[in-house]
Structure formats: structure tokens, C-alpha cells
Design a protein around this motif. Structure first.
Motif, PDB file in Angstrom:
ATOM      1  N   MET A   1       0.837  -1.191   0.000  1.00 54.56           N
ATOM      2  CA  MET A   1       0.000   0.000   0.000  1.00 54.56           C
ATOM      3  C   MET A   1       0.877   1.247   0.000  1.00 54.56           C
ATOM      4  O   MET A   1       1.848   1.329   0.748  1.00 54.56           O
ATOM      5  N   PHE A   2       0.520   2.193  -0.853  1.00 54.22           N
ATOM      6  CA  PHE A   2       1.250   3.449  -0.961  1.00 54.22           C
ATOM      7  C   PHE A   2       0.632   4.465  -0.016  1.00 54.22           C
ATOM      8  O   PHE A   2      -0.582   4.666  -0.024  1.00 54.22           O
ATOM      9  N   HIS A   3       1.459   5.124   0.789  1.00 54.04           N
ATOM     10  CA  HIS A   3       0.977   6.185   1.667  1.00 54.04           C
ATOM     11  C   HIS A   3       1.253   7.521   1.003  1.00 54.04           C
ATOM     12  O   HIS A   3       2.411   7.934   0.857  1.00 54.04           O
ATOM     13  N   GLY A   4       0.193   8.209   0.562  1.00 49.72           N
ATOM     14  CA  GLY A   4       0.373   9.490  -0.087  1.00 49.72           C
ATOM     15  C   GLY A   4      -0.735   9.773  -1.070  1.00 49.72           C
ATOM     16  O   GLY A   4      -1.763   9.082  -1.111  1.00 49.72           O
ATOM     17  N   ASP A   5      -0.541  10.796  -1.880  1.00 48.56           N
ATOM     18  CA  ASP A   5      -1.535  11.234  -2.846  1.00 48.56           C
ATOM     19  C   ASP A   5      -1.725  10.196  -3.947  1.00 48.56           C
ATOM     20  O   ASP A   5      -0.748   9.661  -4.482  1.00 48.56           O
ATOM     21  N   LEU A 193      -7.436  -2.469  -8.201  1.00 45.45           N
ATOM     22  CA  LEU A 193      -6.842  -1.201  -7.792  1.00 45.45           C
ATOM     23  C   LEU A 193      -7.847  -0.399  -6.966  1.00 45.45           C
ATOM     24  O   LEU A 193      -8.989  -0.214  -7.376  1.00 45.45           O
ATOM     25  N   ASP A 194      -7.395   0.091  -5.796  1.00 47.42           N
ATOM     26  CA  ASP A 194      -8.203   0.986  -4.959  1.00 47.42           C
ATOM     27  C   ASP A 194      -7.343   2.183  -4.561  1.00 47.42           C
ATOM     28  O   ASP A 194      -6.541   2.095  -3.633  1.00 47.42           O
ATOM     29  N   PRO A 195      -7.487   3.330  -5.255  1.00 47.31           N
ATOM     30  CA  PRO A 195      -6.659   4.499  -4.940  1.00 47.31           C
ATOM     31  C   PRO A 195      -7.066   5.225  -3.657  1.00 47.31           C
ATOM     32  O   PRO A 195      -6.360   6.130  -3.223  1.00 47.31           O
ATOM     33  N   PHE A 196      -8.214   4.864  -3.062  1.00 51.33           N
ATOM     34  CA  PHE A 196      -8.714   5.505  -1.844  1.00 51.33           C
ATOM     35  C   PHE A 196      -9.053   4.407  -0.842  1.00 51.33           C
ATOM     36  O   PHE A 196     -10.218   4.142  -0.548  1.00 51.33           O
ATOM     37  N   ALA A 197      -8.017   3.776  -0.309  1.00 51.25           N
ATOM     38  CA  ALA A 197      -8.200   2.554   0.465  1.00 51.25           C
ATOM     39  C   ALA A 197      -8.929   2.768   1.779  1.00 51.25           C
ATOM     40  O   ALA A 197      -9.580   1.855   2.286  1.00 51.25           O
ATOM     41  N   TRP A 213      -4.274  -7.116  -5.009  1.00 45.52           N
ATOM     42  CA  TRP A 213      -4.701  -5.720  -4.968  1.00 45.52           C
ATOM     43  C   TRP A 213      -3.521  -4.768  -4.940  1.00 45.52           C
ATOM     44  O   TRP A 213      -2.407  -5.126  -4.541  1.00 45.52           O
ATOM     45  N   LEU A 214      -3.778  -3.541  -5.394  1.00 48.14           N
ATOM     46  CA  LEU A 214      -2.897  -2.390  -5.271  1.00 48.14           C
ATOM     47  C   LEU A 214      -3.723  -1.274  -4.641  1.00 48.14           C
ATOM     48  O   LEU A 214      -4.895  -1.135  -4.952  1.00 48.14           O
ATOM     49  N   ALA A 215      -3.099  -0.453  -3.785  1.00 46.82           N
ATOM     50  CA  ALA A 215      -3.890   0.579  -3.116  1.00 46.82           C
ATOM     51  C   ALA A 215      -3.018   1.741  -2.694  1.00 46.82           C
ATOM     52  O   ALA A 215      -1.805   1.603  -2.502  1.00 46.82           O
ATOM     53  N   SER A 216      -3.666   2.894  -2.536  1.00 46.39           N
ATOM     54  CA  SER A 216      -3.025   4.056  -1.927  1.00 46.39           C
ATOM     55  C   SER A 216      -3.991   4.674  -0.928  1.00 46.39           C
ATOM     56  O   SER A 216      -5.206   4.498  -1.019  1.00 46.39           O
ATOM     57  N   GLU A 217      -3.436   5.390   0.022  1.00 45.19           N
ATOM     58  CA  GLU A 217      -4.232   6.044   1.066  1.00 45.19           C
ATOM     59  C   GLU A 217      -3.449   7.238   1.599  1.00 45.19           C
ATOM     60  O   GLU A 217      -2.246   7.137   1.862  1.00 45.19           O
TER      61      GLU A 217
END
Length: 242
Positions: A1-5, A193-197, A213-217
Motif C-alpha cells: 500500500m502506498f501512503h500518499g496522494d 486497484l483501490d486508490p482511496f483505500a 490488490w494495489l492501493a493508496s491512502e
């Protein structure tokens, strides 16, 4: 999971590499005028006495209509690039932002295919002389043509699932059982893909159903909560394909 925009994250994902986009972005809603929409999410979305201090506030929910539409088109255009041809997309919305969400989907290049309904049941707060606001919506479509022979089941047009406190870790968190029904639009074993986890309900559902899954928050607190929830799902609990 990516932390950021999410835009920074989406830019890093290769073209045509993702099997489905399933996400619950900020609505920038919760009011009929700008002053109401600019209130903190806890004031807009939680019922009176519903535990406003139970969940942390989140960002990105105070845009006006024009800036919200522009922002949605920006991230959806990047999502269009990373999805494979024919991949499905599902976006949550409330009734206020339903027209804007369908516009943004199409402006980014997707084919709009319909609207599914999340029926939150009669547990939502009633108001005398008015219809209960017991539904939210899933605007769905695809990246171009969507073959009829995809390896995915027929999905319900209405999913009836209440919000349960033990399953809620975010002001606008969705039930895992609801998301388990939605993620099945992706072909078995696919990459979602969930860009708003948020608190990770989509990711938990994906793992339970056997998807990657791939995700960012944007918020570190939510990254931690989502990671803990996903890690608590053991392989033994998978009900979908491996």
C-alpha cells in the motif's frame, strides 16, 4: 500500500496492468450548499450521537462542484491508462454527486454501463415526511468494450447490507460483505486497484475472495488500520479462487 496522494501513486503504475478499479473516493458532499459541504466529514456523515470522535477525520472532502469534477477526471484519467482493455470500474457515490460521478467517468474515457445500489437497510436515521436516505450507489463501467464471456458471475443490482459497528473503522467505511459482492466483477485471481483505500474494506474483501490488490491512502492512520485488517485475514479464510 502506498501512503500518499493517489495521483503520485497512479503515475507509477504501468500501462494496461490492472484488471479492475473498485474504489470509494471522497464525495465532497453532505450538504446542499457550499458552507455545509465544507464542514468536517464527521459533522456531515455521522448521525447525531453516532460517535463523532470514534473515527479520525479525512481529507479531500471539501471541494466545490467544479473543482471536485476536475479532480475526479484527473485521477480517473490516470486510472484509465493503467487498466487493461475491457477492465471494469466501480465508483461509490451518494445521490448528490451521482450526476457528477457519471460525467467524470465518461470524461476520463470510460464507458458508463449502469448504476448498482447499496441498500443500507432501515437502520439509517429516519426523518418524518421524507424518504429514508438508505441507499448509496455504485457507478460502474469499463475501459472500452466489455466482452460477454468474461469469467465473472452475474452480479446483483441491489446489495442489501447494513453497517455494523464491529466492521466499521472509518467515518464512511463500507461493510466487508458489501465489498465482497462488488469485487466479484473482477475476473478470478485478478488485480484490483483501490486508490482511496481508507480503512481497507475493499482490500479485505479482495483477499477473502482470492484477488490481488494495489492501493493508496493519504492518511497514515488509515494505512495502519487497513494493513492490520488485511494481515488479519488468513489464507484459511479465503472463499474465492486461490
Amino acid at each position: 500500500m502506498f501512503h500518499g496522494d493517489c495521483l503520485r501513486y497512479l503515475e507509477q503504475i504501468p500501462d494496461n496492468s490492472v484488471d479492475a478499479l473498485i474504489t470509494d473516493p471522497p464525495y465532497s458532499s453532505g450538504g446542499l450548499h457550499m458552507g455545509a459541504r465544507q464542514q468536517p466529514p464527521s459533522a456531515k456523515y455521522l448521525q447525531s450521537g453516532g460517535g463523532c470522535n470514534r473515527y479520525p477525520e479525512f481529507t479531500g472532502d471539501q471541494r466545490d462542484q467544479r473543482s471536485h469534477l476536475r479532480w475526479c477526471v484527473l485521477w480517473l484519467t490516470e486510472a484509465f491508462r493503467v487498466l487493461k482493455p475491457g477492465a471494469p470500474v466501480c465508483l461509490f457515490s451518494d445521490w448528490r454527486q451521482l450526476p457528477l460521478t457519471t460525467d467524470a467517468l465518461q470524461a476520463a474515457g470510460f464507458t458508463w454501463r449502469g448504476i448498482a445500489v447499496w441498500d443500507k437497510t432501515e437502520g439509517v436515521r429516519p426523518q418524518l415526511g421524507r424518504f429514508r436516505a438508505q441507499a448509496e450507489y455504485i457507478v460502474w463501467g469499463s475501459k472500452g468494450a466489455m466482452p460477454l464471456n468474461r469469467r465473472a458471475p452475474a452480479l446483483p443490482g441491489v446489495v442489501r447490507e447494513p453497517v455494523r459497528r464491529k466492521d466499521k473503522f472509518h467515518i464512511t467505511g463500507k461493510p466487508v460483505a458489501l465489498m465482497q459482492a462488488i469485487v466479484k466483477i473482477c475476473e478470478p485471481g485478478g488485480l484490483i486497484l483501490d486508490p482511496f483505500a481508507g480503512s481497507g474494506s475493499t482490500l479485505v474483501a479482495a483477499k477473502l475472495e482470492g484477488y490481488r490488490w494495489l492501493a493508496s491512502e493519504a492518511l497514515q492512520h488509515n494505512v495502519q488500520v487497513a494493513s492490520e485488517r488485511v494481515n488479519s485475514v488468513s489464507a484459511a479464510t479465503h472463499v474465492g479462487p486461490a
